[in-house]
Design an enzyme around this catalytic site. Structure first.
Site, short mmCIF file in Angstrom:
data_model
loop_
_atom_site.label_atom_id
_atom_site.label_comp_id
_atom_site.label_asym_id
_atom_site.label_seq_id
_atom_site.Cartn_x
_atom_site.Cartn_y
_atom_site.Cartn_z
N HIS A 159 62.34 13.02 -96.06
CA HIS A 159 61.61 14.06 -95.34
C HIS A 159 61.70 14.23 -93.45
O HIS A 159 60.76 14.38 -92.94
CB HIS A 159 60.08 13.27 -95.07
CG HIS A 159 59.86 13.71 -97.18
ND1 HIS A 159 58.15 12.48 -97.26
CD2 HIS A 159 60.42 13.92 -98.41
CE1 HIS A 159 58.48 12.88 -98.55
NE2 HIS A 159 59.13 14.02 -99.15
N THR A 208 55.86 3.57 -103.23
CA THR A 208 55.14 4.99 -102.84
C THR A 208 54.62 5.81 -103.96
O THR A 208 54.13 4.70 -105.11
CB THR A 208 56.81 6.10 -102.83
OG1 THR A 208 56.26 7.07 -102.33
CG2 THR A 208 57.22 4.87 -104.17
N SER A 209 53.26 6.28 -103.86
CA SER A 209 51.96 6.38 -104.31
C SER A 209 52.88 7.89 -105.78
O SER A 209 51.89 7.71 -106.96
CB SER A 209 51.19 7.55 -104.17
OG SER A 209 51.64 8.44 -102.82
#
Ligand code: APR
Length: 250
Positions: free
Chosen positions: A117, A194-195
């Site tokens: 990202h 992390t979701s």
């Protein structure tokens, strides 16, 4: 239920560590989905992380990213980052793939981190996309509020934007290709903090599993797992990763 034991790390040839905001939480960087406090408490981070938001109010969006950059600058890598960096010295091959835009993996000593990202530290022009050549060492902290006008591009005078991937934008192609190649090649993937809500990054554990890797989730919340080669370790990354590392060294 069989627990994953760190000794299994020693048997792995290529380990991928895939990280999200939870790995930096104990360094004091708020996770994206945490309720924010103070200056930004009434703002929805997801609504600030779009090209439209930047078009509508570039000073607000730039101010938000400068605030986050100031948090990162004063933060230090935590025991999870340090354990991951040390793991690189223990296994034959280690690839770190992160969704985080901070540089805490690098500051812990990791090399070649794949930043899915983007990064808070590589601003570029919103208009012509050239990297911003001005210094970003001088951190501009909002004094009386949240807004800071972004600097201007030296080539085209366009507004400079943060070098991160916003909602609605594609991942940089080469970065995604590098990530996929590592994920398909690894025999063990550790997914940390992390979701799993943001695509396509969220597919990474599944892709690893489908290519035969053992998958271990490290999260405050229990993850649902499939089969005998997927594990969920519940707790803080800064406690679990050093424990796995110690077990691997036993
Ligand atoms: N140890 C382990 N896990 C933790 C910890 C911790 N100390 N603290 C929080 N977590 C877990 C939470 O339970 C949650 O599952 O980390 C996860 C953080 O989730 P998100 O805030 O959604 O972060 P992430 O998954 O990295 O978000 C993905 O979405 O917002 C966009 O682009 C942004 O890269 C980000 C992407």
């Amino acid at each position: 239920m069989i627990e994953f034991h760190g000794q299994r790390l020693r048997d792995a040839f290529h380990v991928v560590v895939f990280t999200g905001a939870g790995v930096s939480a104990e360094s004091g960087i708020p996770t994206f989905r945490d309720a924010l406090t103070g200056l930004w408490e009434r703002f929805d981070p997801a609504a600030l992380a779009t090209a439209d938001a930047f078009r509508n109010d570039s000073a607000l969006v730039w101010g938000w990213y400068e605030w986050r950059r100031s948090k990162v600058r004063t933060a230090k890598p935590n025991p999870a980052h340090l354990a991951i960096a040390e793991l690189a010295r223990l296994v034959a091959r280690l690839t770190v793939i992160t969704q985080n835009v901070d540089d805490l993996h690098e500051r812990a000593g990791c090399h070649g981190v794949v930043h899915l990202h983007g990064s808070l530290h590589s601003p570029r022009c919103f208009a012509c996309a050239r990297p911003y050549e001005g210094t970003t060492d001088q951190l501009n902290e909002p004094e009386d509020g949240r807004r800071i006008d972004p600097p201007r591009c030296r080539h085209c005078n366009g507004k400079v934007r943060p070098g991160v991937v916003w909602f609605g934008e594609s991942l940089p192609e080469q970065v995604w290709r590098d990530a996929l190649a590592a994920v398909k090649d690894c025999d063990l993937l550790i997914s940390v903090g992390t979701s799993g809500l943001v695509q396509p990054a969220a597919e990474i554990p599944r892709i690893a599993r489908e290519h035969g890797a053992v998958v271990v989730h490290v999260n405050l919340q229990r993850e649902s797992v499939q089969g005998e080669r997927e594990f969920s370790l519940v707790g803080k990354a800064a406690e679990i990763l050093p424990r796995l590392l110690a077990q691997a060294k036993e």
